[in-house]
Every structure is written in structure tokens, then in C-alpha cells.
Enzyme design. Sequence first.
Site, PDB file in Angstrom:
ATOM      1  N   HIS A   1       0.699  -1.425   0.125  1.00 22.34           N
ATOM      2  CA  HIS A   1      -0.082   0.098  -0.024  1.00 22.34           C
ATOM      3  C   HIS A   1       0.754   1.168  -0.017  1.00 22.34           C
ATOM      4  O   HIS A   1       1.628   1.444   0.418  1.00 22.34           O
ATOM      5  CB  HIS A   1      -0.988   0.060   1.154  1.00 22.34           C
ATOM      6  CG  HIS A   1      -1.588  -1.449   1.355  1.00 22.34           C
ATOM      7  ND1 HIS A   1      -2.521  -1.783   0.492  1.00 22.34           N
ATOM      8  CD2 HIS A   1      -1.703  -2.207   2.549  1.00 22.34           C
ATOM      9  CE1 HIS A   1      -3.227  -2.888   0.766  1.00 22.34           C
ATOM     10  NE2 HIS A   1      -2.757  -3.112   1.987  1.00 22.34           N
TER      11      HIS A   1
ATOM     12  N   ALA B   1      18.002  -0.047   8.894  1.00 19.77           N
ATOM     13  CA  ALA B   1      17.012   1.060   9.065  1.00 19.77           C
ATOM     14  C   ALA B   1      17.204   2.351   9.447  1.00 19.77           C
ATOM     15  O   ALA B   1      18.134   2.430  10.228  1.00 19.77           O
ATOM     16  CB  ALA B   1      16.005   0.365   9.992  1.00 19.77           C
TER      17      ALA B   1
END
Length: 159
Positions: free
Chosen positions: A41, A123
Site C-alpha cells: 500500500h 533501518a
Amino acid sequence: MLFRSPMARLRPGTVLGDGCKLGNFVETKNAVIGQGSKANHLAYIGDAVIGDDCKIQGSVYISDKTIIGNNVFIGPGSVITNDKYPPSGGDWSPVFVENDVVIGGNCTIIAGVILSQGCVIGAGSVVTKNIPSNEVWAGNPATFMMSRDEYENRRESHE
């Protein structure tokens, strides 16, 4: 079999491989996405080439002219840029992501770099230069942390 959310927007020129899956509000622009690849998404994929069996998490932005190899993971919220000195007016410096690369969540990959085969980007990192094969880099700017083998050993032992 292809799964495309009815909320996904595929602009003209987009080519999807067999088994490709696109989530809600994914937008593509003249992209080629390989077989078995998934874009979750809110992802945007510009005029780019994505290899087979890639996993692109939600809210990822992939700029025009990016080339991504096979079996690449891109964590949520990551951005791949193509313009070193904006606005360039279309004089792009594409990013090349080779096979088996892992990009953690919320990373920024600066225009013109090469992420070599099997490297891992931690990250939250900002990558400003080419990353060698099978190395783990993290930080802002990203620096060398360990080998891919050491990373995999730590992953397996949950260290």
C-alpha cells in the site's frame, strides 16, 4: 496469477510480470515490475525496472530510472532518489540496486549510488556512496558495520 488492488493506479506503459501483487493506492509510471514481485500500500514506482521476487513495503518511493535486481527487499517508508542537485530538470542520476539486497525501513538512498549484490542497509540509514557486495552498512551517513555473513549469523541467533 496477477493481483492488483482496484485502488492501484497504473499509468500507461506499466508492465507487470506473472504473480505480481500491488496493494491499495500503489502508483506506477511506465514501470516494469518482474514476476512474483509485490508492492504494498501507498508505494510509488516511477519509470523504473523492478526485478523478479522483490518485496516493496508500504509508503516506499522509487524514483524514475531506478533499476532494481531480483530478490530485493525494501522496507517501509524508504526513498530512492534520482536527483543529486534538484531541480535538475530531468538530468537524472539513477540508483542501481543489484540482486539480493536488503534495504531496511525508512532509508534514503541518494541519487547515483550502486547497492551491490547482497548488501544490507540498516533501518533509518542515509546512503551517500556505493555499497560493496555482501556488506552491512547503517547510519547517517551510512558506514560499514559488518559482513553479510555476520549479519545472517546474528539474525539466526536472534542476537
